[in-house]
Design an enzyme around this catalytic site. Structure first.
Site, PDB file in Angstrom:
ATOM      1  N   GLU A 224       0.872  -1.177   0.000  1.00 46.21           N
ATOM      2  CA  GLU A 224       0.000   0.000   0.000  1.00 46.21           C
ATOM      3  C   GLU A 224       0.906   1.223   0.000  1.00 46.21           C
ATOM      4  OE1 GLU A 224      -1.097   3.235   1.227  1.00 46.21           O
ATOM      5  OE2 GLU A 224      -1.803   2.382   3.128  1.00 46.21           O
TER       6      GLU A 224
ATOM      7  N   CYS B 120      -2.832   8.318   4.309  1.00 47.78           N
ATOM      8  CA  CYS B 120      -2.720   7.574   3.046  1.00 47.78           C
ATOM      9  C   CYS B 120      -3.929   7.791   2.142  1.00 47.78           C
ATOM     10  CB  CYS B 120      -2.572   6.075   3.324  1.00 47.78           C
ATOM     11  SG  CYS B 120      -1.092   5.642   4.242  1.00 47.78           S
TER      12      CYS B 120
END
Length: 604
Positions: free
Chosen positions: A317, A353
């Protein structure tokens, strides 16, 4: 005639309803209502009496006896290999942490592996008990957990509550309620030729798995992988960032404490911190069966290359350039949307994020949106007791200022912020002014590079069409999260939701797909693979496919027929026979299947 019958039936039914003695049953209304409401509450909060959580205590991290503000807060200092820890919001010295060596990593993996052998034999019920006690401890001690996170990462208490406690509690609750269902053996279909077989997929522990996590949410990023890993029956080693390693021992103890409370080996859970040059020892270690990496794209290249040496699968990720798309049909809802855009952009000082990195506005709402956002952004105050906290370090300040200056030079308008900030009470803290940049165009670097800071950028779509909006939303080489705002019945909204290139889409909301434990991850430059949800849990397992005889008790098993039995007596006859077998199983029409059966019988 049919219409007349329907009208007559409706009138008759209405008459029966009017004649029904409802008053005789009014006394049942409130008990039934209470039963329904109680059932709903019970469904979402139910715990068996014998599964009540066990409370335990964990010592808080030790703070320095003397309050000392560092002249130059940084993790690396001359004269020692230890990692210097500090509060990014104030520059306060927190202590030193000794980094792990290759030998120390070896020991951690070996200890986790030894504990995992026994843990793999536990039942889902036993694992749920551990997670339930962990959840109870987090809820009982959430203020202290938030305070530690605030000191280690510079975020406000509100940001810590949302980004550390709430999402961790949700992950625990989801796993407690739904984890077993995700990992229970699942039945799979068979086919005509194999109709005497039954097929299942079993989800078995991998052994010891590892996670390399980022610094933006030190508690959640550490505990999240632990929850999924141990519920799947694995041991786990989490490598935390050197930027926020002061809190790691305390947070690890919270997870381990739940194991100890239920009589399990705490060595199942390990956390390590090391300098980058040592990390390769973990990422290529043959004792690791799976890696989850949360971080930047350049570092991921190194992690993936290292993991490839031992053929360790990786879920990556890598952040994003998430777009919040505001359609013309969202105009009546702009007040609510502005609140969401502010939270989605400036939470954790933009170090998120799935934070909103770009706002793509349709022409019909663009000017109004800018006029509503400008005073809101200008009003934001910096400080732990204010609105926006500190950034973890000043390492990105020059880059962020350069991106803003480049955009302004190319025609963007800077309405607020755009530069680093010296806090009057905490001059050694790392603050960047909340920034509003409008009239941004897709050719500007700031429209394509992840900022990971408190910077709000707004792009005007060329038109209100889905194709023009998607051309902006999908321009960067990222695809982690996104959000789309508009009237639910708007066909443009539906087209944008379908066409946006991202791992998750929140419709008329922000990042809620993460808050409900849907599979999480991205495409393109945002990485690959998924964690969270059913897919994340199963990804931490060996998927074992098991095919068994359905009617073994009748003696029905696979037998090799004579035409295909070694040694082959006649290749021509054997080929015609096997052609018949294929035709019987896969021919499209019934006539072809009958012909295939004839082939089989003729060549037996």
């Amino acid at each position: 005639m049919a219409v007349e019958d329907l009208v007559a039936w409706t009138d008759e039914f209405s008459g029966l309803i009017r004649e029904f003695p409802l008053n005789d049953f009014v006394f049942l209304f409130y008990p039934l209502l209470c039963a329904v409401v109680g059932g709903i509450i019970l469904y979402f909060t139910h715990t068996d009496y014998w599964d009540k959580p066990k409370r335990y205590t964990v010592p808080a991290p030790k703070k320095p006896d003397e309050f000392k503000v560092l002249d130059n807060p940084t993790v690396k200092v001359s004269g020692t290999t230890a990692i210097q820890c500090y509060n990014p919001a104030t520059g306060q010295f927190l202590g030193f942490v000794n980094p792990s060596t290759p030998a120390g990593i070896d020991r951690a993996i070996a200890q986790a592996a030894a504990a995992q052998e026994k843990w793999a034999q536990t039942t889902f019920s036993e694992r749920r008990k551990v997670l339930r006690s962990m959840l109870q401890h987090i809820l009982d001690n959430q203020e202290q957990i938030c305070q530690v996170s605030s000191m280690d990462s510079g975020k406000t208490m509100v940001d810590a509550q949302l980004g550390e406690i709430m999402v961790t509690a949700e992950k625990l609750q989801w796993t407690i309620k739904h984890g077993e269902k995700a990992l229970r053996p699942s039945r799979r279909p068979t086919n005509l030729l194999m109709s005497y077989k039954k097929n299942t997929v079993h989800y078995e522990p991998l052994g010891v798995v590892a996670a390399l996590v980022s610094w933006n949410y030190p508690f959640h990023n550490l505990v999240g992988p632990i929850i999924s890993s141990i519920f799947a029956g694995n041991g786990v080693v989490v490598k935390v960032s050197e930027q926020t390693c002061w809190s790691a021992a305390y947070y690890t103890s919270i997870a381990r404490g739940a194991l100890v409370a239920h009589g399990h080996d705490p060595q199942l859970i390990q956390s390590v911190v090391c300098w980058p040059q040592t990390a390769g020892h973990l990422t290529s270690h043959p004792g690791i069966s799976h890696l989850t990496f949360i971080g930047s794209r350049p570092v991921c290249h190194q992690v993936a290359a290292s993991a490839a040496k031992s053929l360790i699968p990786v879920v990556a990720e890598l952040g994003g350039k998430d777009a919040a798309v505001i359609l013309d049909s969202a105009a009546p809802d702009l007040k609510r949307i502005v609140d969401i855009l502010m939270r989605g952009t400036f939470q954790a000082s933009g170090q998120n994020c799935i934070g909103i990195e770009r706002i793509v506005a349709a022409p019909g709402v663009y000017d109004k949106l800018v006029s509503m956002l400008e005073p809101r952004v200008k009003a934001l105050r910096l400080g732990l007791d204010k609105d926006v906290g500190a950034m973890v370090s000043d390492a990105s300040f020059t880059r962020l200022e350069g991106l803003v200056d480049d955009a302004v030079a190319k025609g963007a308008r800077l309405l607020a912020g755009g530069k680093r900030y010296t806090h009057p009470d905490h001059p050694k803290g790392f603050y960047f002014t909340p920034t509003l940049l409008v009239d941004v165009t897709p050719d500007m670097a700031i429209a394509n590079e992840e900022c990971f800071g408190p910077i709000m950028t707004i792009l005007r779509a060329p038109s209100s069409s889905a194709s023009d909006i998607l051309s902006l939303a999908n321009a960067p080489d990222f695809g982690l999260g996104s959000s789309v705002y508009g009237r639910d019945s708007d066909p443009v909204l539906k087209a944008v939701v379908r066409g946006i290139r991202a791992g998750g889409v929140a419709v008329n909301d922000f990042a809620v797909y993460y808050a409900v434990q849907l599979p999480f991850g991205g495409v393109g430059g945002s990485g690959y693979g998924r964690f969270a949800g059913e897919e994340g849990l199963r990804g931490l397992c060996n998927l074992k496919s098991i095919c068994e005889d359905r009617f073994a008790w009748l003696g029905i098993r696979t037998a090799i027929p004579p035409p295909a039995r070694y040694p082959i007596k006649d290749q021509g006859r054997g080929w015609r026979f096997t052609r018949g077998v294929v035709g019987l199983g896969y021919a499209i029409t019934l006539r072809e299947k009958i012909g295939a059966l004839v082939d089989i019988l003729r060549n037996m």
